[in-house]
Every structure is written in C-alpha cells, then in structure tokens.
Design an enzyme around this catalytic site. Structure first.
Site, PDB file in Angstrom:
ATOM      1  CG  ASP A 104     -10.185  14.718   1.330  1.00 44.74           C
ATOM      2  OD1 ASP A 104     -10.225  14.191   0.205  1.00 44.74           O
ATOM      3  OD2 ASP A 104      -9.193  14.669   2.080  1.00 44.74           O
ATOM      4  CG  ASP A 207      -8.815  10.299  -2.107  1.00 42.94           C
ATOM      5  OD1 ASP A 207      -7.903  10.617  -1.322  1.00 42.94           O
ATOM      6  OD2 ASP A 207      -9.143   9.125  -2.349  1.00 42.94           O
ATOM      7  CD  GLU A 261      -3.955  11.398  -2.943  1.00 41.91           C
ATOM      8  OE1 GLU A 261      -3.161  10.856  -2.181  1.00 41.91           O
ATOM      9  OE2 GLU A 261      -5.103  10.955  -3.143  1.00 41.91           O
ATOM     10  CG  HIS A 323      -4.347  11.800   5.634  1.00 41.85           C
ATOM     11  ND1 HIS A 323      -4.115  12.717   4.632  1.00 41.85           N
ATOM     12  CD2 HIS A 323      -5.103  10.819   5.083  1.00 41.85           C
ATOM     13  CE1 HIS A 323      -4.710  12.296   3.528  1.00 41.85           C
ATOM     14  NE2 HIS A 323      -5.320  11.155   3.780  1.00 41.85           N
ATOM     15  CG  ASP A 324      -2.348   9.342   2.853  1.00 43.26           C
ATOM     16  OD1 ASP A 324      -3.138   8.764   3.629  1.00 43.26           O
ATOM     17  OD2 ASP A 324      -2.707   9.912   1.802  1.00 43.26           O
TER      18      ASP A 324
HETATM   19  C1  GLC Z   1      -5.684   8.976  -0.819  1.00 42.32           C
HETATM   20  C2  GLC Z   1      -5.833   9.392   0.625  1.00 42.32           C
HETATM   21  C3  GLC Z   1      -5.640   8.189   1.494  1.00 42.32           C
HETATM   22  C4  GLC Z   1      -6.679   7.164   1.158  1.00 42.32           C
HETATM   23  C5  GLC Z   1      -6.638   6.825  -0.327  1.00 42.32           C
HETATM   24  C6  GLC Z   1      -7.851   6.073  -0.740  1.00 42.32           C
HETATM   25  O1  GLC Z   1      -4.402   8.574  -1.101  1.00 42.32           O
HETATM   26  O2  GLC Z   1      -4.942  10.431   0.918  1.00 42.32           O
HETATM   27  O3  GLC Z   1      -5.688   8.508   2.857  1.00 42.32           O
HETATM   28  O4  GLC Z   1      -6.472   6.011   1.922  1.00 42.32           O
HETATM   29  O5  GLC Z   1      -6.602   7.977  -1.139  1.00 42.32           O
HETATM   30  O6  GLC Z   1      -8.962   6.921  -0.727  1.00 42.32           O
END
Ligand code: GLC
Ligand code: CA
Length: 508
Positions: A104, A207, A261, A323-324
C-alpha cells in the site's frame, strides 16, 4: 481452452488479491498487534485458501493516527510490524508459494511527523516548504477555498502559528497533503517506489491516487461539499503524474501492478484513470460496496462498470469490503448472502479483491466508545481475525480491538473442520476460478434479470459458464435443464428453482 491462449494475460488480470490489514491479521509477539511474522506464519493458510496475491495495508513507520495511512518514512518498516529482514522473508516465502505481494503506497499525504513536513513547517523559507501546500488566508480572514476534510465538517486548511500560513490536508491535520506540482516531490516519491520494487514487491495499491493533482482555486459545489473534498477532486494534471508513476513501474520486469484507489463515485470518471493504457492498470470500483441486495441494483452496477470500462479498454475490478467499510455480513446480513456475494465477487469479469475475513463471513465487531480508536469510525470492520475457537482466538488477551460476535463459531479453526462452512465455500470458489478460463478471463454476456434472479454468462473461446444469483428471500424459478452444475452455495434440490439468496454456476 489451451494454456497458451490463456497465458497472454498479465497475472493481475486473473488474480484474486487478498487484502491484509496487518494490525488485525496475526500477532506473533504477544503485543496485541498483528505483525509481518504473523503474515508469514499464515502463508500456508493463504495457499490452502487459494489466493494469488496479498495486498498489505501500510506497514511503514507511522505515528498511527490513521493506523499507517500517515507515513513518517516511506522506506522502512514500523517496528510494531517487524523489520526489513522480516519483510524480505515475507516476500521470498510468498513468492516460493506462488503468491505475489502488493504494498500500500500513500502518495497523497505524509504524516505531520515526516521529516519533510517537520522541515517544511519550520520556516517559510525551508527547503521542504514547497513540498506541501501552504496558503495565506484572504485579507478578510477567509480560507483559500471551501473544501471539507474527511470524517468531519471542518476545513482542509489548518493554520500553523509558527509561519502564520495554512496548510492543506484532505484527511487529518496530522496528514498534510504533498505538493505533487513540485518535481522534487515526484522524484522523491518515485524513489520510494523503486526502493520496494528493488526488494521484489509485485506492485502497489495506491491510496487516494486520483487526488494527487489539485486546483485549490476552485470551490466545491455547495450542495456536495459535505461529502468531503476527496471524492470531488478530479483534476487533469493528475493524469500526468500517473503516467510518470507508470513509467517507474515499467523500469521493472514482471508486470508490476498499479492498483488505484480512485475514490470517485461515477465509474465513467474512474475509467479515465486508466489513461490510454499508460496510467493505472487497475482501479477499485466502489459501486459494488454501495449496491443494495437487489437483482435490479446489481444489474445496474455491473452494466455501469462494463459500459464505463469497455470503451476505455480497461479491466474491471470487484470488491465487496475493505478496511474502510462495513463487512458484507454486517451490511447485507446472513451467511447465505455472504456466500452469494462471494460468488458475484469471484465470477464477475475482473480482478477480485477479498478483504481478510470475508472468506469467513465475519461480521463487524461492536466497538464500545471506550475502545474506539479510529478517527474515521471504522474500527468495527478492523476487528482481529479469529484463528481459533479458544479464549482469545489465537491472540493474547490484549488484541488491539475487540473480536466480532460469535468469533469462535466464525474462527478459521471451526470453519476448517466444517465442510459446509463459508470458508469452504470460498475455497471451492477460488479453486473453480483457478481452473476456469471463462471465469478468469472470459467476456461477460447475456447479463439480465429474471424476476429476482441475476444471470450472466462468462465466455472464453467455446466455453460458456453461466452464473445465477437469487436475490429473493424465497426460492425463485430457474431453468438449468441443460448444463452441468459446477458450483452451488446450497444443495440443488431440483433444476427448476434456486433457493433464497442462493447462487449457482453451470457450464453450458
Ligand atoms: C484511503 C484509505 C483509508 C485512509 C485514507 C487516508 O481512503 O483506504 O483507510 O484513512 O485513504 O489515507
Ligand atoms: Ca505483534
């Protein structure tokens, strides 16, 4: 269906990628926090399950205000997770088992503890000042724009007393956004990619990568700004940065993958981040996480994905949890739906992402306010994985978050013993996908709904595999008079109906 014709595709097209949230996976030194050696210890399980790759959520040094998504050193391992040697071992042991490892990468922002930011904040003329985004307030005291940071109704701008300027952060004030317009930032971040690529990682989950380019002169539309700025940030210059990132990956052999993402809710906007085959290889499609359990809703989600991506020549991805977001069992309810959702995830056209514990049908934990730790309220889906039935499920008594309900019943140990468990359903599905070129690579056709049953075909050369999912709470009529059943989530009593929330895969 020859091996030759299949092998032309890069590995990540066919892959099932298993997301490990390392704090919650497996703890080997008794501090209540999962670690790299815990992942190594469970590689046998992951091989038995049949996944192709791991995506490991951040393991870099971090003050953990966003549990690792606030990086204070991009080229190290946080001691809580282990060492670089542990990581090197994880890579080589995974590779020996044919399992790839994706890291990640958090390029949009650093931790406010990162030396770059400490220097940037130290004076308005420091050498790293322009690595972040600093602005004065307007003469009337108003902020540079109306953007709202994540998980709050507060501005993205925080005033820093020392230099009397504001800095931008789309997430916590302790997660200042990097200034990607600065070539020095881009070079430094490219170097962090090369560091891990040199160590042998197979790619990166990137990310909030759609947010790298920013136009701070543009306000968000008043009616949308309470969504927070992140899903609204969609600026052309980001595509240039992505092409640079892609070129770094292409310095290396072995199909190193860039999975973005891209947290934009319209799939046709997401599709632009594939570029002309020169930006991201893959991008999450989060629509599936927000699609309610109705055949018509899924029909639309799948059509949207296919319509958006086919013209762009891009390869789809499917994800049901991470995880979100709340887990499938907590969001949709019931193990029958969890299993049917696994069928969708693993039979739709595209790369599939399984969030650790999804194969167990885990529910979110109920986290009491005095144990809540996440600034974004996401603790429930991050509960530790229950490995065994005993008291602490393979952990010491100090696991960093409470377990979900019925953790013994949902544990790996209990489900391994029970051939009818969700875990065995997941494993059988993964095994089927492995040997089925149509499921891995085939075109998607004949997508339609009959009553409450969603139906689609996967077609590869002369092979056709049909998938049927009944979204109703009661049995629905189907016709499988022709065809050989390959897989069902429940015993098929007759060939004219499919049970409540059941799914069936047949070879035509
Ligand atoms: C992404 C991650 C999340 C994190 C955010 C800030 O959305 O999936 O868990 O809090 O970015 O890095
Ligand atoms: Ca540990």
């Amino acid at each position: 269906m020859t091996k030759e014709s299949e092998s032309a595709a890069p590995w990540w097209r066919e892959a099932v990628i298993y997301q490990i949230y390392p704090r919650s996976f497996c703890d080997t030194n008794g501090d209540g926090i999962g670690d790299l050696n815990g992942i190594r210890q469970r590689l046998g399980y992951l091989e038995w399950l049949g996944v192709d790759a791991l995506w490991v959520s951040p393991i870099f040094p971090s003050p953990m205000r966003d549990f690792g998504y606030d990086v204070s050193n991009y080229v190290g391992i946080d001691p809580i997770f282990g060492s670089l040697e542990d990581f090197a071992r994880l890579i080589s042991e995974s590779h020996e088992l044919g399992i790839r490892v994706v890291l990640d990468w958090v390029p949009n922002h650093t931790s406010s503890d990162h030396p770059w930011f400490l220097d940037a904040r130290s004076s308005a003329t420091s050498s790293h000042r322009d690595w972040y985004i600093w602005r004065d307030a307007e003469p009337d005291g108003s902020l540079p724009n109306n953007w709202i940071r994540a998980w709050s109704d507060e501005s993205v701008w925080t005033f820093d007393e020392l230099t009397s300027q504001h800095y931008l952060h789309m997430f916590l004030p302790s997660q200042p956004d990097l200034n990607w317009a600065n070539p020095a930032v881009r070079d430094a971040m490219a170097a962090t990619l090369r560091f891990w690529l040199d160590m042998g990682v197979d790619g990166f989950r990137m990310d909030v990568v759609h947010a790298l380019g920013k136009d701070v002169t543009r306000d968000d539309p008043e009616e949308l700004r309470m969504l927070g700025h992140t899903p609204l940030n969609d600026v052309a210059v980001t595509h240039e940065y992505l092409r640079e990132i892609r070129r770094v990956l292409e310095e290396y052999s072995g199909d190193r993958v860039a999975v973005g993402e891209v947290y934009l809710l319209d799939p046709s906007r997401v599709a632009t981040y594939f570029g002309r085959g020169d930006e991201l290889h893959l991008s999450f499609n989060f629509q599936s996480i927000f699609t309610p359990w109705r055949a018509s809703a899924w029909l639309e989600t799948i059509r949207n994905a296919e319509n958006a991506l086919n013209p762009a020549g891009a390869w789809p991805t499917w994800v049901m949890s991470n995880h979100d977001n709340p887990r499938v069992a907590s969001r949709l309810g019931g193990q029958d739906r969890v299993r049917a959702a696994l069928v969708l995830l693993l039979t739709l056209r595209g790369t599939a992402f399984i969030y650790a514990g999804e194969e167990l049908g885990l529910e979110d934990a109920h986290v009491a306010p005095d144990r809540a730790v996440d600034p974004g309220g996401r603790d429930g889906c991050r509960a530790p994985i229950p490995w065994s039935m005993g008291d602490h499920h393979g952990w010491e008594e100090n696991a960093w978050l409470p377990f979900g309900d019925r953790a013994s019943e949902f544990s790996v140990e209990a489900q391994e013993r029970d051939a009818t468990s969700t875990l065995h359903v997941a494993r059988r599905l993964l095994a089927l996908r492995r040997v089925s070129a149509p499921l891995r690579l085939g075109a998607l056709s004949n997508l339609h709904v009959e009553g409450d049953v969603l139906i689609f075909d996967r077609v590869w050369e002369d092979d056709v595999v049909r998938v049927m999912v009944n979204f109703a709470k009661s049995p629905s009529p189907i016709d499988v008079s022709s065809g050989t059943p390959l897989f069902t989530t429940e015993e098929l009593t007759d060939r004219t109906q499919l049970g409540a929330n059941a799914a069936l895969i047949v070879e035509l």
